[in-house]
Design an enzyme around this catalytic site. Sequence first.
Site, mmCIF file in Angstrom:
data_model
loop_
_atom_site.group_PDB
_atom_site.id
_atom_site.type_symbol
_atom_site.label_atom_id
_atom_site.label_comp_id
_atom_site.label_asym_id
_atom_site.label_seq_id
_atom_site.Cartn_x
_atom_site.Cartn_y
_atom_site.Cartn_z
ATOM 1 N N SER A 262 22.297 61.609 57.506
ATOM 2 C CA SER A 262 22.192 60.354 56.456
ATOM 3 C C SER A 262 22.939 60.731 55.309
ATOM 4 C CB SER A 262 20.893 60.222 55.921
ATOM 5 O OG SER A 262 20.688 59.402 54.957
ATOM 6 N N TYR B 140 13.495 63.249 51.494
ATOM 7 C CA TYR B 140 14.062 62.819 52.668
ATOM 8 C C TYR B 140 15.360 63.415 52.815
ATOM 9 C CZ TYR B 140 16.497 59.710 55.904
ATOM 10 O OH TYR B 140 17.468 59.240 56.748
ATOM 11 N N LYS C 174 16.966 65.969 55.843
ATOM 12 C CA LYS C 174 18.341 65.769 56.550
ATOM 13 C C LYS C 174 19.360 66.842 56.450
ATOM 14 C CE LYS C 174 17.004 62.233 59.048
ATOM 15 N NZ LYS C 174 17.058 62.241 60.563
HETATM 16 C C1 WQD Z 1 20.973 49.310 48.501
HETATM 17 C C2 WQD Z 1 21.291 48.953 47.186
HETATM 18 C C3 WQD Z 1 19.617 49.070 45.783
HETATM 19 C C4 WQD Z 1 17.003 45.889 47.220
HETATM 20 C C5 WQD Z 1 18.781 53.945 51.531
HETATM 21 C C6 WQD Z 1 18.440 55.617 51.383
HETATM 22 C C7 WQD Z 1 19.439 56.021 52.521
HETATM 23 C C8 WQD Z 1 19.282 55.432 53.930
HETATM 24 C C9 WQD Z 1 19.677 53.803 53.667
HETATM 25 C C10 WQD Z 1 17.798 56.137 55.661
HETATM 26 C C11 WQD Z 1 20.721 49.499 46.066
HETATM 27 C C12 WQD Z 1 20.054 47.670 45.917
HETATM 28 C C13 WQD Z 1 17.786 46.804 47.337
HETATM 29 C C14 WQD Z 1 16.838 44.937 46.415
HETATM 30 C C15 WQD Z 1 18.569 45.845 44.976
HETATM 31 N N1 WQD Z 1 18.076 55.624 54.433
HETATM 32 N N2 WQD Z 1 18.669 46.604 46.054
HETATM 33 N N3 WQD Z 1 17.554 44.530 45.494
HETATM 34 O O1 WQD Z 1 19.123 53.145 48.692
HETATM 35 O O2 WQD Z 1 21.386 52.697 49.163
HETATM 36 O O3 WQD Z 1 19.921 53.915 50.786
HETATM 37 O O4 WQD Z 1 18.658 53.646 52.801
HETATM 38 O O5 WQD Z 1 18.448 56.875 56.235
HETATM 39 O O6 WQD Z 1 19.288 57.487 52.693
HETATM 40 O O7 WQD Z 1 18.611 56.127 50.175
HETATM 41 O O8 WQD Z 1 19.586 51.335 50.390
HETATM 42 O O9 WQD Z 1 19.183 49.112 51.078
HETATM 43 O O10 WQD Z 1 17.539 50.439 49.906
HETATM 44 O O11 WQD Z 1 19.524 49.722 48.674
HETATM 45 O O12 WQD Z 1 19.178 45.657 44.180
HETATM 46 O O13 WQD Z 1 15.657 43.935 46.938
HETATM 47 O O14 WQD Z 1 20.619 47.663 47.201
HETATM 48 O O15 WQD Z 1 18.986 49.116 44.399
HETATM 49 O O16 WQD Z 1 21.626 49.829 45.012
HETATM 50 P P1 WQD Z 1 19.736 52.915 49.501
HETATM 51 P P2 WQD Z 1 18.752 49.950 50.097
#
Ligand code: WQD
Length: 326
Positions: free
Chosen positions: A117, A141, A145
């Site tokens: 990841s 997490y 990985k």
């Molecule tokens: C994306 C962006 C949020 C929801 C995570 C893990 C990563 C991988 C993928 C597993 C961020 C913003 C989100 C909302 C928002 N996981 N957001 N409003 O955090 O980049 O990655 O998932 O393998 O390891 O860390 O993904 O989709 O949660 O967020 O503003 O309602 O969207 O703050 O900037 P992230 P995400």
Amino acid sequence: MTWLITGGAGYIGAHVVHAMTEAGERVVVYDDLSTGISERVPRDVPVVVGSTLDGDRVARVLAEHDVTGVVHLAAKKQVGESVEWPLHYYRENVEGLRVLLEAVTAAGVGAFVFSSSAAVYGMPDVNLVTEETPCVPMSPYGETKLAGEWLVRATGRATGLSTASLRYFNVAGAASPELADLGVSNLVPMVFEQLTEHAPPRIFGDDYPTPDGTCIRDYIHVADLAEAHVAAARALSSSPGRDLTLNIGRGEGVSVREMIDTINAVTGYDTPPTVTSRRPGDPARVVASADRVARELDWKARRDLHDMITSAWQGWLHHHPEAART
Ligand code: WQD
């Protein structure tokens, strides 16, 4: 060759199973069905229910199905949950992998593709993240990985197992509505859920040092990601002794605000977002350099943001018919 796909009944795993079978590979699924759904797996693919922590069971499956390669996706994947429950994450993601590798090497399996990841990088302070960017994971997490990559690489060096660790960036979309992500822990499904409840999508902070103030990520269609697994599996089986670590992204940054605008356009909801405070631990920008994977596997993502959101929305409507605009 026969490929054992652990976690093959999960959202990403099932896409890998479909891509591998469509490419003509023989496949067996191994999944504990804790979050996986066996109906996602094509009917002619055997599904063995079991945990990778159960070494005897893994060894039997490897022998019974003459497995020659493994694609390992079975894992826990929620960052927040890993902070609250680190021992569980280390047990499932690191000990589960160690036990699996023991069985794999004892059975003389030749190739191993590991699901890693972008979480291994933590808060990278670079425009494009290359595989040489230092790994400083920010959560248990991400740590599991990174430790997993170390285990895989060390085993390859010691035994000749051909290995690839694929560092997924932000995965979205579905190859068909039935295969859609049923979790609501990432941006796209979280926005869909808000819209379905006639609530505004939330932006977690718009004071980041980015052009529109919202966080930038590299979103990749799950069907492209699945095809990268096929390319990796083939590269390992055709040339033993490989040791690959590859970013799997598109190399294109998209902000949260741009994502929500596109989602509004695709769904027809057109609900203006609301800005809330930052979510702790979110890096401002994480975008892959996808050069190495293009060079090593001759693979490049083919689908764009519109494909991702359209297919994700069709999947959402399939499981949430009440979300349809009348
Ligand atoms: C994306 C962006 C949020 C929801 C995570 C893990 C990563 C991988 C993928 C597993 C961020 C913003 C989100 C909302 C928002 N996981 N957001 N409003 O955090 O980049 O990655 O998932 O393998 O390891 O860390 O993904 O989709 O949660 O967020 O503003 O309602 O969207 O703050 O900037 P992230 P995400």
